[in-house]
Motif scaffolding. Structure first.
Motif, PDB file in Angstrom:
ATOM      1  N   TYR A  36       0.821  -1.214   0.000  1.00 18.04           N
ATOM      2  CA  TYR A  36       0.000   0.000   0.000  1.00 18.04           C
ATOM      3  C   TYR A  36       0.855   1.265   0.000  1.00 18.04           C
ATOM      4  CZ  TYR A  36      -3.906  -3.053   1.256  1.00 18.04           C
ATOM      5  OH  TYR A  36      -4.861  -4.035   1.265  1.00 18.04           O
ATOM      6  N   PRO A  76       3.312   2.770  -5.481  1.00 16.80           N
ATOM      7  CA  PRO A  76       2.412   2.456  -6.598  1.00 16.80           C
ATOM      8  C   PRO A  76       2.453   0.965  -6.956  1.00 16.80           C
ATOM      9  CG  PRO A  76       3.677   4.438  -7.072  1.00 16.80           C
ATOM     10  CD  PRO A  76       4.262   3.841  -5.815  1.00 16.80           C
ATOM     11  N   SER A  77       1.300   0.444  -7.367  1.00 16.35           N
ATOM     12  CA  SER A  77       1.157  -0.975  -7.666  1.00 16.35           C
ATOM     13  C   SER A  77       2.167  -1.477  -8.697  1.00 16.35           C
ATOM     14  CB  SER A  77      -0.264  -1.258  -8.142  1.00 16.35           C
ATOM     15  OG  SER A  77      -0.432  -2.619  -8.404  1.00 16.35           O
ATOM     16  N   SER A 131      -0.934   4.163  -1.817  1.00 20.73           N
ATOM     17  CA  SER A 131      -1.894   3.760  -2.848  1.00 20.73           C
ATOM     18  C   SER A 131      -3.332   4.077  -2.435  1.00 20.73           C
ATOM     19  CB  SER A 131      -1.734   2.273  -3.178  1.00 20.73           C
ATOM     20  OG  SER A 131      -2.088   1.488  -2.069  1.00 20.73           O
ATOM     21  N   ASN A 181      -7.112   4.772  -4.349  1.00 17.91           N
ATOM     22  CA  ASN A 181      -7.834   3.518  -4.191  1.00 17.91           C
ATOM     23  C   ASN A 181      -9.335   3.738  -4.423  1.00 17.91           C
ATOM     24  OD1 ASN A 181      -9.209   1.235  -2.954  1.00 17.91           O
ATOM     25  ND2 ASN A 181      -7.231   0.705  -2.039  1.00 17.91           N
TER      26      ASN A 181
END
Length: 192
Positions: free
Chosen positions: A33, A36-37, A85, A89
């Motif tokens: 979290y 960034p993913s 994130s 979200n």
């Protein structure tokens, strides 16, 4: 001994709580979290630990640690939501435009659970955020209504843990973890 909660500024202590047994293993390192993913998914093996080492050296560091007699026994990730994130979200709503801080992971080492360390960690995370001028702190725990939560999913905390720390439910979310809905819990800190 009394539990002491301090900013997570010692990499080896953070590694002891969230790092893998093997340095090259692909485990979370509490980055899922925080970054960034795409970056999170691209990091392999020791790259994850190297990034955490950099984060530990930043101001503010990525969280707080609980110590029992000098031994690191617990971890709580806490940081400005805008740098996580959770900023984008879609399942966790934004209540308003305040620059809130998020607490998203609370972990206590095996052998030290059941001693109130998670409560000390959450209180320490709030104090830490307050020391940086956070106007409010949010968490996104499961609303498990007292039912058992699998230990691998308990890192988000429970609604009761957050209520015990003075947080109140601010919103429902569209997120579900371990079969339980997650709720947005919030503690207003006011002006620092």
């Amino acid at each position: 001994m009394a539990i002491e909660v301090r900013p997570a500024t010692t990499f080896e202590d953070v590694r002891a709580l969230v790092g893998p047994r093997r340095p090259d293993a692909n485990v979370c390192w509490c980055l899922s979290y925080r970054i960034p993913s795409k970056l999170n998914q691209s990091l392999q093996g020791t790259e994850r630990g190297e990034l955490v080492k950099k984060l530990v050296g930043q101001d503010p560091p990525p969280g707080v640690l609980a110590y029992d007699g000098g031994e690191p026994v617990g971890w709580a990730a806490v940081h400005p939501r805008a740098d996580t994130s959770f900023a984008g979200n879609r399942k966790i709503p934004h209540v308003d435009s305040l620059d809130v801080w998020s607490v998203w992971c609370i972990r206590v080492r095996p052998g030290h659970r059941g001693k109130g360390i998670s409560h000390a960690l959450l209180a320490g995370a709030v104090d830490f955020a307050r020391s940086y001028g956070a106007p409010a702190v949010e968490g996104y725990p499961v609303d498990n209504a007292g039912a058992k939560v699998d230990l691998t999913m308990a890192y988000v905390g429970t609604r009761k843990l957050f209520e015990d720390a003075g947080f109140t439910k601010a919103a429902d979310t569209q997120s579900v973890l371990n079969g339980f809905p997650r709720v947005l819990m919030r503690l207003e800190l006011g002006t620092a």
